[in-house]
Design an enzyme around this catalytic site. Structure first.
Site, PDB file in Angstrom:
ATOM      1  N   TRP A 358     -19.480 -32.620   2.299  1.00 38.11           N
ATOM      2  CA  TRP A 358     -18.248 -32.304   3.021  1.00 38.11           C
ATOM      3  C   TRP A 358     -18.479 -32.147   4.516  1.00 38.11           C
ATOM      4  O   TRP A 358     -17.523 -32.094   5.297  1.00 38.11           O
ATOM      5  CB  TRP A 358     -17.610 -31.028   2.454  1.00 38.11           C
ATOM      6  CG  TRP A 358     -18.375 -29.762   2.736  1.00 38.11           C
ATOM      7  CD1 TRP A 358     -19.546 -29.356   2.167  1.00 38.11           C
ATOM      8  CD2 TRP A 358     -18.005 -28.722   3.655  1.00 38.11           C
ATOM      9  NE1 TRP A 358     -19.936 -28.137   2.659  1.00 38.11           N
ATOM     10  CE2 TRP A 358     -19.005 -27.717   3.576  1.00 38.11           C
ATOM     11  CE3 TRP A 358     -16.929 -28.533   4.527  1.00 38.11           C
ATOM     12  CZ2 TRP A 358     -18.968 -26.558   4.341  1.00 38.11           C
ATOM     13  CZ3 TRP A 358     -16.894 -27.362   5.289  1.00 38.11           C
ATOM     14  CH2 TRP A 358     -17.901 -26.398   5.198  1.00 38.11           C
ATOM     15  N   ASP A 359     -19.733 -32.084   4.924  1.00 33.43           N
ATOM     16  CA  ASP A 359     -20.078 -31.963   6.343  1.00 33.43           C
ATOM     17  C   ASP A 359     -19.376 -33.037   7.172  1.00 33.43           C
ATOM     18  O   ASP A 359     -18.984 -32.809   8.323  1.00 33.43           O
ATOM     19  CB  ASP A 359     -21.582 -32.129   6.550  1.00 33.43           C
ATOM     20  CG  ASP A 359     -22.425 -31.208   5.691  1.00 33.43           C
ATOM     21  OD1 ASP A 359     -21.896 -30.646   4.713  1.00 33.43           O
ATOM     22  OD2 ASP A 359     -23.618 -31.076   5.972  1.00 33.43           O
ATOM     23  N   GLU A 487     -22.450 -20.131   0.999  1.00 28.89           N
ATOM     24  CA  GLU A 487     -23.096 -20.361  -0.295  1.00 28.89           C
ATOM     25  C   GLU A 487     -23.953 -19.178  -0.748  1.00 28.89           C
ATOM     26  O   GLU A 487     -24.589 -19.252  -1.805  1.00 28.89           O
ATOM     27  CB  GLU A 487     -23.921 -21.649  -0.230  1.00 28.89           C
ATOM     28  CG  GLU A 487     -23.037 -22.876  -0.084  1.00 28.89           C
ATOM     29  CD  GLU A 487     -23.826 -24.146   0.194  1.00 28.89           C
ATOM     30  OE1 GLU A 487     -23.254 -25.233   0.024  1.00 28.89           O
ATOM     31  OE2 GLU A 487     -25.000 -24.043   0.591  1.00 28.89           O
TER      32      GLU A 487
END
Length: 752
Positions: A358-359, A487
């Site tokens: 998703w970066d 995370e």
């Protein structure tokens, strides 16, 4: 923090070779051209520790995932980039003895990555008995001819006696991935051709049981040299070698150029077409001199820098950092191939499998919009659209409707092997939707969002509508069992960032559905009942909030933690991910990267100064920034709040994250997608750039540590130059039609 290279504006240079830092040096001197790339490992054999890595865009392998039977819906395989056949191999013998810097006596070591022209040079003087030879290796992978790798080896006898020289140039398919299971190999040699002065290898990735494509790569080497060609026997069915020999008297020198054409089955339908293309390209390259090949390559880099360079005066560390960021981004991706994307490590290492995260949508899209033609970002959006089938599969695996785009992928199918990341970090669906909005807002181009983009938004919205559930107790919609951008928090309920992105995506999709053509609306087939449900979710989404602290709560239960700031962690316990158990990290209040603050950055104009301040002040003191993606976002928000010292501190961390090895993890590759952070911090932070209702806004300030900074920005067919010094901010229209911008609340007309 560890600095192994000199601080220079355009070069990454060291004159000191330390074997214990070799992997770090290899990462830092990686080069690439979007089609292929390689770490800065030595051309010659090195018997010490090294991570030899050479990677081809889009070439990967599905490695079997082993988990318990109870985890239904788990991905069948973990995708990983394949370490390519080694085509840069060149060994040098002096009077019959092979050079090996792990064992030899040498001096005058110099390692220099020229970022302006993308040229890597390594030189040293080696002593073997009475012989003393100066050795210089140069290499570049051409951006003018992406299938082309060029090396030039120069040998000069700086001793007092004659020396015998032998150079063995090779293509070697006996390679492995460092993360391979059981020392397995991923290449099967299809054919080799070893002629006296040239050679080729065709190899195919090993079979897999998942039905994913096998890839074939073909590589042909040719040479230019005055040395005598020596025919040698082929000693291995995995390697071809061309040998060149001669003698050098004192002060005499010689050169050998090695040109390799690399092609893959991604571009050709058969091995016959593959090898024919390889031969044709090799012939074309053979007709050109080294200078012609290099000049064509350097000219493209010059054009890129003219459009995108950020100049900083008064702080050479800051200057080197931002150029290193941009250099490595461009070396990884410049939009030529819509089948490719931007992996977190790019072409610099095997960690993260070399896949797409998703970066790209969250961090790379804003940068590429500002420094390249819009088609580059358009290709990134098309990458996701073309993988919708895989996103349907991912959602179906979880028993959900619509499309769940993968956390990690090569082909659209989820291929990550950690459950808390793979199927809990679902905010990426919202990040992909936000990227569509970001592109449309910035460029003013509605063609994507009203066609392909509306399909992506619709299917993501169907996923969100099925993934939420209605809480009878709260009388609101909630989302359980997720991992947010932070995370260090797994399997939480009502992550604020995830919830607000789900709410926003549904709202944005409903607005786009009002704008699409009748023909497109018919294809999308969104019923009135669906729209009514989506609107209800938008109106009643639960967003955790604490009125006493005036903060958005990261997730249910966060405020019940032992809320001690990072300043209370002993220095020898940082980074915590290298010193603490995972259990201890999960129970702690420490934040790996922006989570609530990531959402505030996304929608920065939607929050009051008081909201931004209270949330920044609260969460910043718990953030350890052990994600490479973290500092840039905090830098922008600090700048927005007028916290100049904090903004500059975090800019320095993001711009020099790998150059100074802040997180002690650069040995296994650079943090490519995080290299967007330097540009984001300067342009959105220090210059205060925003796009509001189709208009560019700036609110620039000059950091006290700097004397001046300037950058160029692409915006709606214009190239605008922003120049900030002690006298204030200055703006110039470099190309394009006149435009009105806003500077600190006042309109400024720009015209050529």
């Amino acid at each position: 923090m560890k600095r192994t290279f000199d601080v220079q504006p355009w070069n990454i240079v060291t004159h000191d070779f330390k074997p214990e830092d070799k992997r770090l040096q290899e990462s830092m001197t990686s080069i690439g051209n979007g089609y292929m790339g390689l770490r800065g490992f030595f051309e010659e054999d090195y018997s010490g520790d090294s991570l030899s890595g050479l990677y081809l865009g889009g070439v990967w392998y599905p490695d079997k995932t082993r988990v318990g039977w109870w985890k239904n819906g788990y991905p069948d395989y973990f995708g990983k980039v394949v370490n390519a056949v080694n085509f840069i191999k060149m060994n040098v013998k002096i009077n019959g003895e092979k050079i090996d810097l792990a064992k030899d006596t040498f001096s005058d070591f110099n390692l220099d990555l020229d970022m302006k022209k993308s040229l890597l040079t390594r030189s040293f003087t080696v002593t073997k008995g009475e012989a003393k030879v100066a050795v210089t290796f140069e290499r570049f992978v051409s951006v003018a001819q992406q299938e082309l790798s060029v090396q030039r080896l120069t040998l000069e006898n700086v001793g007092s006696s004659k020396v015998a020289i032998v150079i063995d140039s090779a293509i070697d398919a006996d390679v492995k991935n460092e993360d391979a299971n059981y020392d397995e190999r991923f290449w099967e040699v299809v054919s080799t051709d070893q002629q006296a002065d040239h050679g080729s290898v065709v190899a195919e990735t090993t079979p897999n049981p998942f039905g994913t494509p096998r890839f074939t790569s073909a590589m042909e080497m040719r040479h230019v040299t005055d040395l005598k060609n020596v025919k040698v026997d082929q000693l291995s069915d995995k390697e071809v070698v061309n040998e060149f020999a001669g003698e050098l008297g004192p002060n005499e020198s010689t050169q050998l150029e090695k040109r390799v054409i690399v092609v893959t089955s991604r571009d050709y339908d058969s091995n016959e077409a593959l090898t024919k293309a390889m031969d044709t390209l090799s012939d074309q390259v053979a007709a050109q001199s080294y200078d012609q090949l290099f000049d064509a390559h350097a000219k493209i880099w010059e054009d890129r820098w003219n459009k995108s360079d950020i100049q900083i005066d008064g702080d050479t560390e800051a200057q080197q950092g931002i150029r290193f960021n941009l250099f490595q981004l461009f070396s990884t991706y410049y939009g030529e191939d819509s089948r490719l994307n931007i992996g977190p490590k790019g072409f610099t290492g095997e960690k993260y499998g070399g896949a797409t995260y998703w970066d790209t949508e969250a961090f790379a899209v804003p940068v590429y919009l500002g420094i390249t033609d819009p088609k580059v970002t358009h290709n990134l959006l098309m990458y996701r659209y073309k993988q919708l089938d895989g996103a349907y599969h991912n959602a179906k695996q979880q028993g959900l409707k619509g499309a769940l785009f993968p956390m990690v992928t090569f082909d659209g199918i989820e291929c990550h092997n950690e459950w808390e990341i793979t199927f809990e970090e679902i905010h990426r669906n919202g990040d992909i939707a936000f990227a569509i909005y970001n592109y449309t807002r910035y460029t003013g181009d509605n063609s994507y969002v009203l066609h392909e983009g509306s399909k992506v938004l619709t299917e993501i919205s169907r996923f969100w509508a099925d993934r939420v559930h209605f809480s009878q107790r709260k009388q609101q919609y909630v989302i359980h069992g997720v991992t947010g951008p932070d995370e260090y928090e797994n399997n939480v309920d009502n992550n604020w960032y995830t919830n607000i992105l789900a709410q926003w995506t549904l709202k944005y999709t409903l607005s786009i559905l009002k704008q699409v053509s009748p023909e497109q609306a018919k294809k999308l087939n969104v019923s009135d009942d669906e729209k009514k449900q989506w609107q209800d979710i938008v109106g009643r989404m639960y967003l955790p909030y604490d009125k006493n602290l005036n903060i958005f709560v990261q997730h249910d239960g966060f405020l019940d933690k032992d809320l001690k700031p990072v300043s209370e962690i002993l220095a020898d316990q940082l980074p915590i991910n290298q010193h603490w158990s995972w259990d201890k990290i999960l129970r702690s209040p420490y934040i790996k990267q922006g989570d609530v603050l990531q959402g505030i950055w996304d929608f920065i104009d939607d929050f009051t100064p008081e909201q931004k301040k209270s949330n920044f002040d609260f969460y910043e003191k718990f953030t350890v920034h052990e994600s490479s993606l973290s500092p840039a976002i905090y830098s922008v928000l600090a700048a927005d709040l007028g916290y100049e010292e904090k903004a500059v501190e975090l800019y320095e961390r993001t711009a020099r994250l790998d150059l100074d090895n802040y997180n002690n993890d650069t040995v296994d590759g650079l943090h490519i997608t995080a290299m967007t952070g330097g540009w984001i911090a300067v342009v959105q932070g220090f210059a205060g750039m925003r796009v509001r209702d189709g208009k560019l806004h700036y609110a620039p300030f000059l950091p006290k540590k700097w004397d001046h900074y300037s950058f160029r920005q692409v915006f709606r067919d214009r190239l605008i130059e922003v120049d900030v010094d002690k006298d204030g901010a200055h703006f110039k229209l470099v190309s394009g039609q006149p435009i009105t911008i806003d500077v600190a609340g006042k309109d400024v007309e720009l015209a050529k």
